[in-house]
Design a protein around this motif. Sequence first.
Motif, PDB file in Angstrom:
ATOM      1  N   ALA A 157      24.460 -11.342 -15.908  1.00  0.00           N
ATOM      2  CA  ALA A 157      23.328 -10.763 -16.262  1.00  0.00           C
ATOM      3  C   ALA A 157      22.301 -10.564 -16.281  1.00  0.00           C
ATOM      4  O   ALA A 157      21.984  -9.610 -15.036  1.00  0.00           O
ATOM      5  CB  ALA A 157      24.720  -9.587 -17.867  1.00  0.00           C
ATOM      6  N   GLU A 158      22.032 -11.896 -17.082  1.00  0.00           N
ATOM      7  CA  GLU A 158      19.997 -11.905 -17.081  1.00  0.00           C
ATOM      8  C   GLU A 158      20.124 -12.485 -15.616  1.00  0.00           C
ATOM      9  O   GLU A 158      18.980 -12.170 -15.019  1.00  0.00           O
ATOM     10  CB  GLU A 158      20.403 -12.629 -17.835  1.00  0.00           C
ATOM     11  N   GLY A 159      20.523 -12.870 -14.698  1.00  0.00           N
ATOM     12  CA  GLY A 159      19.951 -13.348 -13.485  1.00  0.00           C
ATOM     13  C   GLY A 159      20.348 -12.249 -12.385  1.00  0.00           C
ATOM     14  O   GLY A 159      18.951 -11.849 -11.906  1.00  0.00           O
ATOM     15  N   LYS A 160      21.050 -10.920 -12.335  1.00  0.00           N
ATOM     16  CA  LYS A 160      21.448 -10.125 -11.849  1.00  0.00           C
ATOM     17  C   LYS A 160      19.621  -8.997 -12.404  1.00  0.00           C
ATOM     18  O   LYS A 160      19.159  -8.383 -11.807  1.00  0.00           O
ATOM     19  CB  LYS A 160      22.295  -9.247 -12.466  1.00  0.00           C
ATOM     20  N   ALA A 161      19.886  -9.180 -13.980  1.00  0.00           N
ATOM     21  CA  ALA A 161      18.486  -8.560 -13.677  1.00  0.00           C
ATOM     22  C   ALA A 161      16.771  -9.277 -14.206  1.00  0.00           C
ATOM     23  O   ALA A 161      15.885  -8.194 -14.068  1.00  0.00           O
ATOM     24  CB  ALA A 161      19.035  -8.331 -16.118  1.00  0.00           C
ATOM     25  N   ILE A 162      17.001  -9.834 -13.413  1.00  0.00           N
ATOM     26  CA  ILE A 162      15.712 -11.147 -13.016  1.00  0.00           C
ATOM     27  C   ILE A 162      15.576 -11.091 -11.638  1.00  0.00           C
ATOM     28  O   ILE A 162      14.559 -11.521 -10.762  1.00  0.00           O
ATOM     29  CB  ILE A 162      15.295 -12.046 -13.857  1.00  0.00           C
ATOM     30  N   GLY A 163      16.877 -10.367 -10.987  1.00  0.00           N
ATOM     31  CA  GLY A 163      16.452 -10.084  -9.415  1.00  0.00           C
ATOM     32  C   GLY A 163      17.227 -11.322  -8.754  1.00  0.00           C
ATOM     33  O   GLY A 163      16.907 -11.853  -7.341  1.00  0.00           O
ATOM     34  N   VAL A 164      18.467 -12.304  -9.406  1.00  0.00           N
ATOM     35  CA  VAL A 164      18.639 -13.066  -8.933  1.00  0.00           C
ATOM     36  C   VAL A 164      19.832 -12.513  -7.566  1.00  0.00           C
ATOM     37  O   VAL A 164      20.918 -12.093  -8.643  1.00  0.00           O
ATOM     38  CB  VAL A 164      19.980 -14.535  -9.875  1.00  0.00           C
ATOM     39  N   THR A 165      19.894 -12.885  -6.400  1.00  0.00           N
ATOM     40  CA  THR A 165      21.015 -12.594  -5.506  1.00  0.00           C
ATOM     41  C   THR A 165      21.469 -13.842  -5.291  1.00  0.00           C
ATOM     42  O   THR A 165      23.463 -13.257  -4.342  1.00  0.00           O
ATOM     43  CB  THR A 165      20.167 -11.685  -4.797  1.00  0.00           C
ATOM     44  N   GLY A 166      21.471 -14.798  -5.847  1.00  0.00           N
ATOM     45  CA  GLY A 166      22.356 -15.593  -4.658  1.00  0.00           C
ATOM     46  C   GLY A 166      21.385 -17.208  -5.416  1.00  0.00           C
ATOM     47  O   GLY A 166      20.983 -17.739  -6.073  1.00  0.00           O
ATOM     48  N   THR A 167      22.685 -18.151  -4.700  1.00  0.00           N
ATOM     49  CA  THR A 167      21.695 -19.733  -5.873  1.00  0.00           C
ATOM     50  C   THR A 167      22.317 -20.469  -4.316  1.00  0.00           C
ATOM     51  O   THR A 167      22.227 -20.364  -3.409  1.00  0.00           O
ATOM     52  CB  THR A 167      23.391 -20.143  -6.369  1.00  0.00           C
ATOM     53  N   PRO A 168      20.910 -22.159  -5.080  1.00  0.00           N
ATOM     54  CA  PRO A 168      20.215 -21.930  -5.921  1.00  0.00           C
ATOM     55  C   PRO A 168      19.486 -21.078  -5.832  1.00  0.00           C
ATOM     56  O   PRO A 168      19.153 -20.581  -5.237  1.00  0.00           O
ATOM     57  CB  PRO A 168      19.932 -23.657  -6.582  1.00  0.00           C
ATOM     58  N   THR A 169      18.295 -20.436  -7.161  1.00  0.00           N
ATOM     59  CA  THR A 169      17.810 -19.747  -7.521  1.00  0.00           C
ATOM     60  C   THR A 169      17.034 -20.791  -8.500  1.00  0.00           C
ATOM     61  O   THR A 169      17.599 -21.238 -10.064  1.00  0.00           O
ATOM     62  CB  THR A 169      17.611 -18.520  -8.161  1.00  0.00           C
ATOM     63  N   TYR A 170      15.435 -20.268  -9.020  1.00  0.00           N
ATOM     64  CA  TYR A 170      14.838 -21.273 -10.125  1.00  0.00           C
ATOM     65  C   TYR A 170      14.250 -20.355 -10.785  1.00  0.00           C
ATOM     66  O   TYR A 170      13.873 -19.344 -10.370  1.00  0.00           O
ATOM     67  CB  TYR A 170      14.185 -22.562  -9.517  1.00  0.00           C
ATOM     68  N   VAL A 171      14.019 -20.764 -12.130  1.00  0.00           N
ATOM     69  CA  VAL A 171      12.467 -19.593 -12.993  1.00  0.00           C
ATOM     70  C   VAL A 171      12.046 -20.994 -13.117  1.00  0.00           C
ATOM     71  O   VAL A 171      12.790 -21.565 -14.309  1.00  0.00           O
ATOM     72  CB  VAL A 171      13.340 -18.914 -13.880  1.00  0.00           C
ATOM     73  N   ILE A 172      10.901 -20.615 -13.290  1.00  0.00           N
ATOM     74  CA  ILE A 172       9.901 -21.353 -14.305  1.00  0.00           C
ATOM     75  C   ILE A 172       8.981 -21.134 -14.959  1.00  0.00           C
ATOM     76  O   ILE A 172       7.961 -19.905 -13.734  1.00  0.00           O
ATOM     77  CB  ILE A 172       9.828 -22.721 -13.133  1.00  0.00           C
ATOM     78  N   ASP A 173       8.806 -20.942 -15.765  1.00  0.00           N
ATOM     79  CA  ASP A 173       7.503 -20.697 -16.578  1.00  0.00           C
ATOM     80  C   ASP A 173       6.974 -18.850 -15.583  1.00  0.00           C
ATOM     81  O   ASP A 173       6.769 -18.426 -15.431  1.00  0.00           O
ATOM     82  CB  ASP A 173       5.906 -21.410 -15.944  1.00  0.00           C
TER      83      ASP A 173
END
Length: 174
Positions: free
Chosen positions: A126-142
């Motif tokens: 759910a959090e991934g979808k909320a921040i725009g993750v649509t596929g893997t791998p996806t990274y979030v740093i800072d």
Amino acid sequence: MSDTSPAEPIVLDVWCELQCPDCRAALDDLRSLRERYGDRLELRLRHFPLEKHKHAFAAAQAAEEATVQGQGWPYVEAVLGRVEELDRKGEALLLETARELGLDAEEFDTALVDGRHILIVDADQAEGKAIGVTGTPTYVIDGERLDGGKSQEGLRERIEEIADRLLAARDDTP
């Protein structure tokens, strides 16, 4: 008196799916990042199982149980290294991998049956979808999202640039 405790690590959220060939391809970069930064960079596994992979949700739950038992990243690496086998063997491979790593197989199996980690996987997704993750791998740093997928080229270098900048800023802080 000066504070000699280490600064909080930089957090790199890794949105991953354990049945994803692209996540398998990203393993070398993740290992390289862990070697370069050690405990100055915290890799945090975030689950984003895709519907097209029928064992991905169970694999995410299994990774959570492996984390509880102290073998999270070794388990993730072991399963990702056997993506093709996971397609064929399904949940039997998840338990086999747990045994190979010396995890408590009975507790591991019970965790998969009783679904004790479902809420964690659901929350990550759910959090991934909320921040725009649509596929893997996806990274979030800072706060910066970096999409991997088929194009891993240059991602490790971009993560290193951000991490180096953040670490330098911390080092300049009195």
